[in-house]
Design a protein around this motif. Structure first.
Motif, PDB file in Angstrom:
ATOM      1  N   ALA A   7      32.491  21.507 -13.414  1.00  0.00           N
ATOM      2  CA  ALA A   7      31.220  21.835 -14.064  1.00  0.00           C
ATOM      3  C   ALA A   7      30.835  23.281 -13.796  1.00  0.00           C
ATOM      4  O   ALA A   7      30.060  23.876 -14.545  1.00  0.00           O
ATOM      5  CB  ALA A   7      30.115  20.902 -13.573  1.00  0.00           C
ATOM      6  N   GLY A  20      28.759  21.622 -19.526  1.00  0.00           N
ATOM      7  CA  GLY A  20      28.214  20.277 -19.672  1.00  0.00           C
ATOM      8  C   GLY A  20      28.280  19.850 -21.119  1.00  0.00           C
ATOM      9  O   GLY A  20      28.719  20.605 -21.992  1.00  0.00           O
ATOM     10  N   THR A  25      22.449  20.057 -19.889  1.00  0.00           N
ATOM     11  CA  THR A  25      23.308  19.552 -18.814  1.00  0.00           C
ATOM     12  C   THR A  25      23.990  20.699 -18.070  1.00  0.00           C
ATOM     13  O   THR A  25      24.071  20.695 -16.833  1.00  0.00           O
ATOM     14  CB  THR A  25      24.365  18.596 -19.388  1.00  0.00           C
ATOM     15  OG1 THR A  25      23.714  17.575 -20.139  1.00  0.00           O
ATOM     16  CG2 THR A  25      25.186  17.964 -18.278  1.00  0.00           C
ATOM     17  N   ALA A  26      24.471  21.686 -18.815  1.00  0.00           N
ATOM     18  CA  ALA A  26      25.116  22.840 -18.181  1.00  0.00           C
ATOM     19  C   ALA A  26      24.118  23.638 -17.346  1.00  0.00           C
ATOM     20  O   ALA A  26      24.444  24.102 -16.246  1.00  0.00           O
ATOM     21  CB  ALA A  26      25.746  23.723 -19.248  1.00  0.00           C
ATOM     22  N   ALA A  29      23.427  21.757 -14.098  1.00  0.00           N
ATOM     23  CA  ALA A  29      24.561  21.875 -13.173  1.00  0.00           C
ATOM     24  C   ALA A  29      24.526  23.226 -12.462  1.00  0.00           C
ATOM     25  O   ALA A  29      24.744  23.317 -11.248  1.00  0.00           O
ATOM     26  CB  ALA A  29      25.876  21.703 -13.931  1.00  0.00           C
TER      27      ALA A  29
END
Length: 340
Positions: A7, A20, A25-26, A29
């Protein structure tokens, strides 16, 4: 077991890249990673940092309740991980397309000459994790290039271009000035050419294929009265679809078009004077123009921005992977505009 793909990727001298299923989501992370580094720094400042045992890491990562939650998670949406740039997305058809693509999982760059409208639509779509606004006059090579560069900075690239920006000038031949002709063609024919050229350059560099969709018109194949400049430039755009499909296919880039009938409701073009002009041509009140268009179709249905957006999604949503060079009519059935 979880996927082995990282990730977080660190490149010395360059920086950190986080990955992500979508931008949110990225981003999360990356935030977790930075926070973890700060914890380690804090521990080292006081004493020493020591990670937990591998067995404890495994127990946390594969906590039974978390696994059960993951198993119940819905499947990714059809356009998850894909980035779309839509021109003329501050209103009307472009706005409807942007909403539909985001609803299907894409991140969208809302490009419009009206900065305020573009920003408003981007906020409606969910803000920076879902959409970003760029001011783009499609007649400007510099602004088109800057729009794609902003897309790369905000989302990492572009996978879909929708050429939607345009204006409409409705006049008889003898009343059409060279300025009218040049303006109509500069915005729509030249503008879509510039955007498609920049998109193709990026798609080829990414080596992941891509989709270009032109919002053309039934007027590209239908000869209506008092409409020389608009219809001629729509025919230009329609042939760009064929030419680019033939040229870009070897790179996995699909190029298709959508041919709507007159979209009156929610249209910035019709509200800006085009509606009054077309109503005068057909001898109907402007407020009845949508009904008039509907009654001349085979299905007797009015075409709305959402119907055009549905066609765009059908072309880029993953089911028509072997389709390129196609024009999809969204006109409720105008026999004179049948392609064959």
């Amino acid at each position: 077991m979880r996927g082995a793909d990282p990730a977080i990727v660190l490149i010395p001298g360059v920086g950190m890249f986080s990955y992500g299923k979508d931008k949110q989501t990225a981003r999360v992370a990356g935030e977790f990673y930075v926070n973890a580094i700060n914890v380690m720094r804090g521990a080292e400042a006081v004493s020493a940092y020591s990670p937990i045992e591998e067995s404890e890491k495994f127990r946390i990562e594969y906590w039974a309740l978390e696994e059960a939650k993951l198993q119940r998670m819905p499947k990714p949406k059809p356009l998850a991980t894909r980035i779309a740039l839509v021109t003329g997305a501050g209103s009307g058809i472009g706005k409807a397309i942007a909403h539909r693509l985001v609803a299907e999982g894409a991140c969208v760059v809302v490009a419009d000459i009206d900065e305020e409208s573009a920003q408003a639509v981007a906020q409606e779509l969910g803000g920076p994790d879902k959409a970003t606004a760029v001011t783009a006059d499609v007649t400007s090579e510099e602004q088109i290039k800057a729009a794609f560069e902003q897309a790369a900075l905000d989302f990492g690239g572009v996978d879909i271009l929708v050429n939607n920006a345009g204006i409409s000038i409705s006049k008889p031949l003898l009343d059409t000035t060279t300025a009218d002709w040049d303006l109509q063609h500069t915005i729509m024919a030249r503008g879509s050419f510039l955007a498609s050229r920049e998109a193709a350059r990026i798609f080829i560099g990414q080596n992941m294929g891509g989709d270009i969709v032109y919002i053309t018109s039934k007027n590209a194949v239908f000869a209506g009265p008092n409409n020389i400049a608009y219809s001629a430039t729509k025919a230009d755009q329609a042939h760009q679809v064929r030419l680019l499909a033939a040229e870009l296919g070897e790179h996995g880039i699909r190029v298709n078009g959508v041919n709507p009938d007159g979209v009156v409701q929610g249209s910035g073009i019709f509200a800006g004077g085009w509606g009054a002009q077309r109503a005068a041509v057909y001898g109907v009140p402007e407020e009845k123009l949508g009904e008039f268009y509907a009654q001349r179709t085979l299905l007797k249905r009015e075409v709305l921005p959402s119907h055009v957006a549905n066609a765009v999604f059908a072309l880029v949503g993953g089911d028509l992977t072997h389709t390129t060079g196609l024009h999809v009519p969204v006109d409720a059935g105008v026999a004179a505009a049948f392609l064959r």
